[in-house]
Write an enzyme that holds these catalytic residues in place. Structure first.
Site, PDB file in Angstrom:
ATOM      1  N   CYS A  84      -3.894 -21.108 -14.522  1.00 42.64           N
ATOM      2  CA  CYS A  84      -4.941 -21.717 -13.708  1.00 42.64           C
ATOM      3  C   CYS A  84      -5.083 -23.216 -14.028  1.00 42.64           C
ATOM      4  O   CYS A  84      -4.218 -23.992 -13.647  1.00 42.64           O
ATOM      5  CB  CYS A  84      -6.234 -20.921 -13.875  1.00 42.64           C
ATOM      6  SG  CYS A  84      -7.365 -21.162 -12.513  1.00 42.64           S
ATOM      7  N   HIS A 184      -5.197 -15.519 -13.885  1.00 45.66           N
ATOM      8  CA  HIS A 184      -5.458 -15.410 -15.324  1.00 45.66           C
ATOM      9  C   HIS A 184      -4.872 -14.131 -15.919  1.00 45.66           C
ATOM     10  O   HIS A 184      -5.591 -13.132 -16.046  1.00 45.66           O
ATOM     11  CB  HIS A 184      -6.965 -15.399 -15.576  1.00 45.66           C
ATOM     12  CG  HIS A 184      -7.637 -16.687 -15.266  1.00 45.66           C
ATOM     13  ND1 HIS A 184      -7.727 -17.725 -16.160  1.00 45.66           N
ATOM     14  CD2 HIS A 184      -8.240 -17.114 -14.136  1.00 45.66           C
ATOM     15  CE1 HIS A 184      -8.369 -18.740 -15.609  1.00 45.66           C
ATOM     16  NE2 HIS A 184      -8.688 -18.400 -14.374  1.00 45.66           N
ATOM     17  N   GLU A 186      -4.374 -13.540 -18.865  1.00 42.70           N
ATOM     18  CA  GLU A 186      -5.074 -13.297 -20.147  1.00 42.70           C
ATOM     19  C   GLU A 186      -6.335 -12.452 -19.955  1.00 42.70           C
ATOM     20  O   GLU A 186      -6.970 -12.056 -20.926  1.00 42.70           O
ATOM     21  CB  GLU A 186      -5.402 -14.629 -20.837  1.00 42.70           C
ATOM     22  CG  GLU A 186      -6.495 -15.477 -20.201  1.00 42.70           C
ATOM     23  CD  GLU A 186      -6.017 -16.322 -19.017  1.00 42.70           C
ATOM     24  OE1 GLU A 186      -4.929 -16.053 -18.477  1.00 42.70           O
ATOM     25  OE2 GLU A 186      -6.761 -17.244 -18.620  1.00 42.70           O
TER      26      GLU A 186
HETATM   27  N1  GLN Z   1     -10.753 -24.977 -10.609  1.00 44.60           N
HETATM   28  C1  GLN Z   1     -10.320 -25.274 -11.954  1.00 44.60           C
HETATM   29  C2  GLN Z   1      -9.579 -26.611 -12.009  1.00 44.60           C
HETATM   30  O1  GLN Z   1      -9.296 -27.175 -11.014  1.00 44.60           O
HETATM   31  C3  GLN Z   1      -9.416 -24.185 -12.500  1.00 44.60           C
HETATM   32  C4  GLN Z   1     -10.197 -22.889 -12.618  1.00 44.60           C
HETATM   33  C5  GLN Z   1      -9.704 -21.986 -13.703  1.00 44.60           C
HETATM   34  O2  GLN Z   1      -8.945 -22.368 -14.607  1.00 44.60           O
HETATM   35  N2  GLN Z   1     -10.199 -20.774 -13.665  1.00 44.60           N
HETATM   36  O3  GLN Z   1      -9.296 -27.097 -13.048  1.00 44.60           O
END
Ligand code: GLN
Length: 204
Positions: A84, A184, A186
């Site tokens: 992410c 994610h 994890e």
């Molecule tokens: N929206 C976040 C970003 O742009 C990422 C979200 C996340 O890691 N769950 O950094």
């Protein structure tokens, strides 16, 4: 094995759990260390860059003098998983779905383009079962997730999704020893961490 989790902001503990569980499943022993300074990258066999807020992680890394050290270590062959926000940091090309250009500090190590916050308000968080090519099927949890919209050069997509506005996008991509996931892993099954450990041992 010695594995690191970049521990500046984000879901660090979840990655520690995932590495421990993955190691247990593989029957290997791991020591998981938190990386906050460049010196802590020494001797690592693998690294995870957590989810969280990519602008914050990037700024804190730059302030700690870690950005160049991380980039050098990863480009030098350190098997690395970015989830992410971590995937955003690894991308060479980043824009935000709402504000466009972000000018945030990036590692820029993977040949992928991402759109931050690509799933808008209604679908800020969702879960699906996803098959990652060469890795397996797992429950994928998306939280204010980015979309990988383009891969080129050495990168290859691991899972394709249909996005209402963006068309065909990718939920994950790999390039040599690097993996980026928009979701994610994890938070569900440590399948991707297991794959990374196998990569680090030269067995994937
Ligand atoms: N929206 C976040 C970003 O742009 C990422 C979200 C996340 O890691 N769950 O950094």
């Amino acid at each position: 094995m010695r594995v690191g989790v970049l521990a500046l902001q984000g879901d660090v503990e979840e990655h520690e759990w995932a590495f421990r569980k993955a190691a247990e499943e593989l029957g290997v022993s791991v020591r998981v260390v938190r990386v906050k300074r460049a010196a802590e990258l020494k001797g690592l066999d693998a690294l995870a860059i957590p989810g969280g807020e990519s602008t914050t992680i990037g700024l804190l890394a730059a302030r700690a003098g870690l950005l160049d050290a991380l980039r050098d270590a990863i480009l030098g062959g350190l098997p690395t998983l970015g989830t992410c926000a971590g995937a955003i940091l690894m991308a060479k090309d980043v824009r935000d779905a709402a504000v466009g250009e972000t000018r945030q500090p990036l590692l820029g190590v993977m040949d992928i383009a991402v759109v931050r916050n690509a799933f808008g308000r209604q679908r800020e968080s969702f879960e699906i079962d996803l098959n990652l090519e060469g890795v397996g099927t797992l429950r994928a949890v998306f939280i204010r997730a980015p979309a990988i919209v383009r891969v080129w050069g050495g990168a290859r997509p691991l899972a394709v999704l249909k996005h209402a506005e963006l068309g065909e996008i990718y939920a994950a991509a790999a390039q040599r020893h690097m993996i980026a996931t928009a979701f994610h892993p994890e938070l569900s099954t440590p399948l991707v961490h297991r794959h990374l450990l196998a990569l680090a041992r030269g067995r994937a």
